[in-house]
Design an enzyme around this catalytic site. Sequence first.
Site, PDB file in Angstrom:
ATOM      1  N   GLU A  18       3.637  -9.491   0.930  1.00 52.70           N
ATOM      2  CA  GLU A  18       4.574  -8.726   1.752  1.00 52.70           C
ATOM      3  C   GLU A  18       4.308  -7.269   1.427  1.00 52.70           C
ATOM      4  O   GLU A  18       4.529  -6.825   0.304  1.00 52.70           O
ATOM      5  CB  GLU A  18       6.015  -9.145   1.432  1.00 52.70           C
ATOM      6  CG  GLU A  18       7.045  -8.599   2.397  1.00 52.70           C
ATOM      7  CD  GLU A  18       7.739  -7.377   1.844  1.00 52.70           C
ATOM      8  OE1 GLU A  18       7.358  -6.256   2.249  1.00 52.70           O
ATOM      9  OE2 GLU A  18       8.640  -7.533   1.025  1.00 52.70           O
ATOM     10  N   LYS A  50       2.436 -12.133 -13.258  1.00 51.35           N
ATOM     11  CA  LYS A  50       1.943 -10.829 -13.719  1.00 51.35           C
ATOM     12  C   LYS A  50       3.124  -9.870 -13.614  1.00 51.35           C
ATOM     13  O   LYS A  50       3.561  -9.504 -12.535  1.00 51.35           O
ATOM     14  CB  LYS A  50       0.782 -10.370 -12.830  1.00 51.35           C
ATOM     15  CG  LYS A  50       0.364  -8.906 -12.994  1.00 51.35           C
ATOM     16  CD  LYS A  50      -0.288  -8.630 -14.319  1.00 51.35           C
ATOM     17  CE  LYS A  50      -1.072  -7.302 -14.288  1.00 51.35           C
ATOM     18  NZ  LYS A  50      -0.267  -6.142 -13.854  1.00 51.35           N
ATOM     19  N   GLY A  59      -2.422  -1.832  -2.732  1.00 52.20           N
ATOM     20  CA  GLY A  59      -2.581  -2.797  -3.816  1.00 52.20           C
ATOM     21  C   GLY A  59      -2.668  -4.222  -3.311  1.00 52.20           C
ATOM     22  O   GLY A  59      -3.496  -5.020  -3.777  1.00 52.20           O
ATOM     23  N   SER A  89       2.723  -2.600  -2.511  1.00 50.22           N
ATOM     24  CA  SER A  89       2.137  -1.608  -1.618  1.00 50.22           C
ATOM     25  C   SER A  89       1.039  -2.215  -0.756  1.00 50.22           C
ATOM     26  O   SER A  89       0.413  -3.220  -1.114  1.00 50.22           O
ATOM     27  CB  SER A  89       1.556  -0.445  -2.425  1.00 50.22           C
ATOM     28  OG  SER A  89       0.411  -0.866  -3.157  1.00 50.22           O
ATOM     29  N   CYS A 146      12.212  -2.917   1.370  1.00 52.86           N
ATOM     30  CA  CYS A 146      11.113  -3.191   2.282  1.00 52.86           C
ATOM     31  C   CYS A 146      11.574  -3.256   3.730  1.00 52.86           C
ATOM     32  O   CYS A 146      10.756  -3.143   4.645  1.00 52.86           O
ATOM     33  CB  CYS A 146      10.392  -4.483   1.894  1.00 52.86           C
ATOM     34  SG  CYS A 146      11.500  -5.829   1.432  1.00 52.86           S
ATOM     35  N   GLU A 156       4.470   3.754   6.688  1.00 53.80           N
ATOM     36  CA  GLU A 156       5.695   3.683   5.900  1.00 53.80           C
ATOM     37  C   GLU A 156       5.791   4.829   4.902  1.00 53.80           C
ATOM     38  O   GLU A 156       4.814   5.190   4.233  1.00 53.80           O
ATOM     39  CB  GLU A 156       5.744   2.347   5.144  1.00 53.80           C
ATOM     40  CG  GLU A 156       6.997   2.171   4.299  1.00 53.80           C
ATOM     41  CD  GLU A 156       6.979   0.879   3.504  1.00 53.80           C
ATOM     42  OE1 GLU A 156       8.072   0.378   3.173  1.00 53.80           O
ATOM     43  OE2 GLU A 156       5.884   0.359   3.204  1.00 53.80           O
TER      44      GLU A 156
END
Length: 504
Positions: free
Chosen positions: A263, A182, A243, A240, A300, A389
């Site tokens: 992750e 995707k 999500g 995120s 990240c 974060e």
Amino acid sequence: MTFSPHGKHLIAGNWVSAEATFASSPAHGPSHNYAIGRIQDVEAAVQAAEQAFWDFGYSSRETRAKFLNAIADEIEARGDSITEIGTQETGLPEARLQGERGRTTGQLRMFANHIEEGEYLDCRHDEALPERQPLPRPDLKMVQRPIGPVAVFGASNFPLAFSTAGGDTAAALAAGCPVVVKGHSAHPGTGEIIAEAIHAAIVKCGMNPGVFSLIQGGDRKVGSALVQHPLIKAVGFTGSLAGGRALFDLCAARPEPIPFFGELGSVNPMFILEGALTKRGTEIGEGWAGSLCMGAGQFCTNPGIAIVRAGGAAEAFATAAQKALGEMSAQTMLTDGIAAAYRDGQKRIVNTGGVQELLTTTCDLRDATPYLYQTTAKNWLANEALAEEVFGPLGLIVVAEDDAEMRDIALGLQGQLTCTLHMDDSDMEAAKRLMPVLERKAGRILANGFPTGVEVSDTMVHGGPYPASTNFGATSVGTLSIRRFLRPVCYQNLADQLVPEQSV
């Protein structure tokens, strides 16, 4: 030669258009229209992947290694065009895209070598003991086997290394699992040209075209349909927390739940111990500023929090970081949405209370400038919002009164991708007291460095307890990541000819 996107999906060897399209939002350069994914595209891609699995899942390691190397070759052949469209879409500098392209092809070649060596299969054999008393033992062989079609979601912050032909795709293909990607709507043109490279490798190697499909973004329903399709057996995701958690819940709620390897989020705290702070506080502060601003803070492993002991050395560290950050120029963020989320995160920190502003700037539209704040350990422990974060170049210094408060901060952490110790020899005892806590909190612990920059190797762990990732036993970087797409099968009293990849 300039790359001109056609805006179509690649589904089992066919470029497929759609009436509904979305326009890309490049940082600079022309916008292009791309087909919006549909449920029927998901169905076609997944069915083709399932059919391809009956060949690909039972192909030789040499065949798959040749295929992975061919993908790397085709990506390298398109290097200049990839850099051109990638810089336009993301705003990342050319050197960053070139380096990331090298990491992407390097990952593919690394997995090719890894599967040729065969150790990943973890082949085991307990020979039969027919005379054993009180019961005989059968002949037992165990081999790791591919699980089936895998869904991969492209990441916004790594248009190459964590996207169409990134680590998840490379690991799944190496394992023998067809992949349906995707694509991320932040860089659809980059996704398309990489899909062209994979398709060229499929043709060159005579592979079943169902081993790879790319469905462009534009509609969240497509992602939901993909993870809920009964033929998809695992999902790889970098993105995120919100999500990723939504997709994780969909995977868990399926009639047949499947693993979701997400992750998600991490503040990657640094613990700067007293000896190191006293001797090298200024140097560490300057280095931290550079790490915070690397790639506009869109890594990240961006170290968003620094924990220090109160005192003059802490003040010198903060001053050095403040000065270095103040000299940083604005950087273009990957998308308008990420830039807006960065501004929202900064407001959340300020509005929490008990936070001192050390450096405040003004962000304009898609450009990001750094912020620096400071708070006490007590305030940090009392306000969970400070531990969330902020995706961008924002740093928060947490001042502890003593080692006990520093340990309390470590105990209060959620799961992290990384934790860092800045230490000297005189800090060894303090580090020993922290280590048992940090081991439970992070997938990677490092000393006297900065976590931005993840080595792609056999030993790397890029994962951690939730919310750093949704599976604390997995990594999304390094050769160990192939294990996500394999499962052990035991063969009892079967002839060697019936045991795939068996070792006796």
